[in-house]
Design an enzyme around this catalytic site. Structure first.
Site, PDB file in Angstrom:
ATOM      1  N   HIS A   1       0.176   0.229 -10.400  1.00  0.00           N
ATOM      2  CA  HIS A   1      -0.657  -0.443  -9.400  1.00  0.00           C
ATOM      3  C   HIS A   1      -1.232  -1.747  -9.965  1.00  0.00           C
ATOM      4  O   HIS A   1      -2.438  -1.978  -9.968  1.00  0.00           O
ATOM      5  CB  HIS A   1      -1.781   0.475  -8.939  1.00  0.00           C
ATOM      6  CG  HIS A   1      -2.339   0.089  -7.604  1.00  0.00           C
ATOM      7  ND1 HIS A   1      -2.777   1.017  -6.704  1.00  0.00           N
ATOM      8  CD2 HIS A   1      -2.509  -1.108  -7.007  1.00  0.00           C
ATOM      9  CE1 HIS A   1      -3.215   0.399  -5.615  1.00  0.00           C
ATOM     10  NE2 HIS A   1      -3.062  -0.892  -5.790  1.00  0.00           N
TER      11      HIS A   1
ATOM     12  N   ARG B   1       0.846  -1.183   0.000  1.00  0.00           N
ATOM     13  CA  ARG B   1       0.000   0.000   0.000  1.00  0.00           C
ATOM     14  C   ARG B   1       0.881   1.232   0.000  1.00  0.00           C
ATOM     15  O   ARG B   1       1.881   1.302   0.723  1.00  0.00           O
ATOM     16  CB  ARG B   1      -0.926   0.019   1.228  1.00  0.00           C
ATOM     17  CG  ARG B   1      -1.926  -1.119   1.227  1.00  0.00           C
ATOM     18  CD  ARG B   1      -2.984  -0.875   0.161  1.00  0.00           C
ATOM     19  NE  ARG B   1      -3.958  -1.951   0.103  1.00  0.00           N
ATOM     20  CZ  ARG B   1      -4.150  -2.716  -0.954  1.00  0.00           C
ATOM     21  NH1 ARG B   1      -3.415  -2.556  -2.033  1.00  0.00           N
ATOM     22  NH2 ARG B   1      -5.068  -3.649  -0.950  1.00  0.00           N
TER      23      ARG B   1
ATOM     24  N   GLU C   1      -2.341   8.634  -5.227  1.00  0.00           N
ATOM     25  CA  GLU C   1      -2.669   8.005  -6.508  1.00  0.00           C
ATOM     26  C   GLU C   1      -3.894   8.690  -7.097  1.00  0.00           C
ATOM     27  O   GLU C   1      -4.856   8.928  -6.374  1.00  0.00           O
ATOM     28  CB  GLU C   1      -2.933   6.509  -6.319  1.00  0.00           C
ATOM     29  CG  GLU C   1      -1.689   5.736  -5.963  1.00  0.00           C
ATOM     30  CD  GLU C   1      -1.905   4.221  -5.924  1.00  0.00           C
ATOM     31  OE1 GLU C   1      -2.977   3.739  -6.342  1.00  0.00           O
ATOM     32  OE2 GLU C   1      -0.989   3.533  -5.476  1.00  0.00           O
TER      33      GLU C   1
END
Length: 171
Positions: free
Chosen positions: A128, A80, A109
């Site tokens: 990601h 994360r 993000e």
């Protein structure tokens, strides 16, 4: 476990960090407790973050952690984004506290187009997607259906999230 198995296959000697230390993990040389993180960071050539985001892990990789790492070490974050303090990472990379980073997730993000990470030669970034694999949608559907069957039969479910910890734990 899968990361450790792949590392072993490449001839590496993986050590892990967890809430509770254990010596009998089949995938790791050893799994050390959280209190040993700083010491273990200084021994690692590669540090792979696959941790969930919890109040305990948020900002865990900060200036102190980067200064504990080897100057030749590389940081890999597939967990994360907010586990890593981005400003501290950039400073560590610029100061030579660590040699490089590979990032699949970010504190912010999407990462803004003018963010300094884009121009750093010692940083590799992906979109990601480190958990993606061919057939992931079918695998997720199969897992859901298996859990639904188990729920109907009164059996224990897979991947139960411990609400106190904030992630699925192996207990």
């Amino acid at each position: 476990g899968q990361i450790a198995r792949l590392c072993r296959a490449a001839g590496l000697k993986p050590h892990g960090i967890a809430r509770k230390p254990r010596q009998d993990d089949p995938d790791f040389v050893a799994v050390h407790g959280n209190d040993d993180l700083t010491e273990q960071l200084g021994l690692a050539d590669f540090v792979v973050i696959a941790a969930p985001l919890t109040p305990q892990t948020e900002g865990l990789f900060n200036e102190k952690a980067f200064k504990a790492m080897r100057k030749s070490a590389r940081l890999i974050n597939i967990g994360r984004g907010p586990v890593v303090k981005t400003d501290d990472l950039i400073a560590a990379l610029n100061n030579g506290d660590i040699a490089g980073a590979a990032l699949d997730v970010f504190e912010e993000e999407p990462l803004p187009a003018d963010h300094p990470l884009w121009d750093m030669e010692n940083v590799i970034m992906t979109a990601h997607m480190s958990g993606d694999f061919i057939g992931w949608k079918r695998a997720l559907t199969d897992q859901f259906l298996e859990n639904l069957d188990r729920w109907h039969q009164g059996e224990e479910l897979f991947n139960l999230v411990d609400k106190k910890l904030g992630y699925a734990s192996k207990k």
